[in-house]
Design a protein around this motif. Structure first.
Motif, PDB file in Angstrom:
ATOM      1  N   PHE A 127      -0.362 -13.528  -1.637  1.00  0.00           N
ATOM      2  CA  PHE A 127       0.754 -12.756  -1.066  1.00  0.00           C
ATOM      3  C   PHE A 127       0.837 -11.360  -1.702  1.00  0.00           C
ATOM      4  N   ILE A 128       0.691 -11.276  -3.006  1.00  0.00           N
ATOM      5  CA  ILE A 128       0.735  -9.985  -3.710  1.00  0.00           C
ATOM      6  C   ILE A 128      -0.438  -9.106  -3.270  1.00  0.00           C
ATOM      7  N   GLY A 129      -1.604  -9.679  -3.144  1.00  0.00           N
ATOM      8  CA  GLY A 129      -2.783  -8.929  -2.716  1.00  0.00           C
ATOM      9  C   GLY A 129      -2.629  -8.375  -1.309  1.00  0.00           C
ATOM     10  N   LYS A 130      -2.167  -9.216  -0.370  1.00  0.00           N
ATOM     11  CA  LYS A 130      -1.970  -8.760   1.002  1.00  0.00           C
ATOM     12  C   LYS A 130      -0.857  -7.705   1.066  1.00  0.00           C
ATOM     13  N   GLY A 131       0.189  -7.919   0.275  1.00  0.00           N
ATOM     14  CA  GLY A 131       1.277  -6.940   0.228  1.00  0.00           C
ATOM     15  C   GLY A 131       0.801  -5.593  -0.293  1.00  0.00           C
ATOM     16  N   SER A 132      -0.082  -5.592  -1.290  1.00  0.00           N
ATOM     17  CA  SER A 132      -0.634  -4.347  -1.832  1.00  0.00           C
ATOM     18  C   SER A 132      -1.477  -3.613  -0.795  1.00  0.00           C
ATOM     19  N   VAL A 133      -2.284  -4.343  -0.061  1.00  0.00           N
ATOM     20  CA  VAL A 133      -3.105  -3.737   0.990  1.00  0.00           C
ATOM     21  C   VAL A 133      -2.199  -3.147   2.077  1.00  0.00           C
ATOM     22  N   LEU A 134      -1.157  -3.896   2.469  1.00  0.00           N
ATOM     23  CA  LEU A 134      -0.226  -3.416   3.485  1.00  0.00           C
ATOM     24  C   LEU A 134       0.503  -2.164   2.986  1.00  0.00           C
ATOM     25  N   ALA A 135       0.953  -2.153   1.734  1.00  0.00           N
ATOM     26  CA  ALA A 135       1.648  -0.991   1.169  1.00  0.00           C
ATOM     27  C   ALA A 135       0.721   0.224   1.143  1.00  0.00           C
ATOM     28  N   ALA A 136      -0.555   0.037   0.746  1.00  0.00           N
ATOM     29  CA  ALA A 136      -1.506   1.147   0.719  1.00  0.00           C
ATOM     30  C   ALA A 136      -1.746   1.682   2.133  1.00  0.00           C
ATOM     31  N   PHE A 137      -1.849   0.790   3.112  1.00  0.00           N
ATOM     32  CA  PHE A 137      -2.045   1.205   4.496  1.00  0.00           C
ATOM     33  C   PHE A 137      -0.849   2.010   5.005  1.00  0.00           C
ATOM     34  N   LEU A 138       0.361   1.554   4.730  1.00  0.00           N
ATOM     35  CA  LEU A 138       1.566   2.270   5.158  1.00  0.00           C
ATOM     36  C   LEU A 138       1.673   3.632   4.461  1.00  0.00           C
ATOM     37  N   ALA A 139       1.263   3.707   3.202  1.00  0.00           N
ATOM     38  CA  ALA A 139       1.286   4.989   2.497  1.00  0.00           C
ATOM     39  C   ALA A 139       0.313   5.976   3.151  1.00  0.00           C
ATOM     40  N   GLN A 140      -0.851   5.484   3.566  1.00  0.00           N
ATOM     41  CA  GLN A 140      -1.824   6.345   4.249  1.00  0.00           C
ATOM     42  C   GLN A 140      -1.284   6.824   5.590  1.00  0.00           C
ATOM     43  N   ILE A 141      -0.636   5.937   6.324  1.00  0.00           N
ATOM     44  CA  ILE A 141      -0.039   6.315   7.614  1.00  0.00           C
ATOM     45  C   ILE A 141       1.044   7.370   7.377  1.00  0.00           C
ATOM     46  N   GLY A 142       1.877   7.186   6.362  1.00  0.00           N
ATOM     47  CA  GLY A 142       2.929   8.147   6.042  1.00  0.00           C
ATOM     48  C   GLY A 142       2.362   9.509   5.675  1.00  0.00           C
ATOM     49  N   ALA A 143       1.298   9.518   4.874  1.00  0.00           N
ATOM     50  CA  ALA A 143       0.672  10.788   4.480  1.00  0.00           C
ATOM     51  C   ALA A 143       0.062  11.490   5.696  1.00  0.00           C
TER      52      ALA A 143
END
Length: 153
Positions: free
Chosen positions: A11-27
């Motif tokens: 769960f932590i690993g998938k959450g980290s990947v999702l957070a990194a993806f959302l940060a890239q979309i935001g940037a």
């Protein structure tokens, strides 16, 4: 017990990947809103020529003086060339109340610390009869806009 720990780590690993993806979309989305300094236009209208009395009239909104000498007009910046304070017209000269610079009626320096004269701006009459100033275009110190009988240049 070992299965629970794996679920939490997954769960932590998938959450980290999702957070990194959302940060890239935001940037990437941020690129559509650039940091731009919006400045007022350098060309703008003032009042009609007949609305100005003879002499020096301060236009506080645009930080300039409109000078009328009978049917001749010119516009001088009210911004001191030292540190950008507003100069004041004192019957025979411009004075900077902040640091003591003094300017002749044509904007040339009498005493510093101002390093250069006040700016003169290009002035015309717009098609609808208003004085139009281009603060992005300096003119010579002997420039005068002469207006004929019905407010036409």
């Amino acid at each position: 017990m070992d299965g629970e720990r794996r679920k939490i780590l997954r769960f932590i690993g998938k959450g980290s990947v999702l957070a990194a993806f959302l940060a890239q979309i935001g940037a990437a989305g941020r690129a559509f809103f650039p940091n731009v300094l919006y400045e007022p236009p350098s060309r703008f209208k003032l009042k009609r020529p007949d609305d100005y009395p003879d002499g020096y009239t301060l236009d506080e909104a645009h930080r300039l003086y409109v000078i009328r000498q009978k049917e001749a007009f010119h516009v001088i910046s009210a911004i001191c060339t030292h540190l950008g304070c507003n100069v004041q017209w004192r019957d025979t000269e411009f004075d900077c109340p902040c640091h003591g610079s003094r300017f002749r009626p044509d904007g040339t320096v009498i005493s510093g610390p101002a390093p250069r004269p006040l700016d003169w701006f290009a002035t015309t009459v717009s098609p609808d009869g208003f004085l139009e100033v281009d603060s992005g275009k300096d003119v010579a110190r002997d420039f005068r806009l002469v207006i004929g009988g019905k407010g036409q240049a």
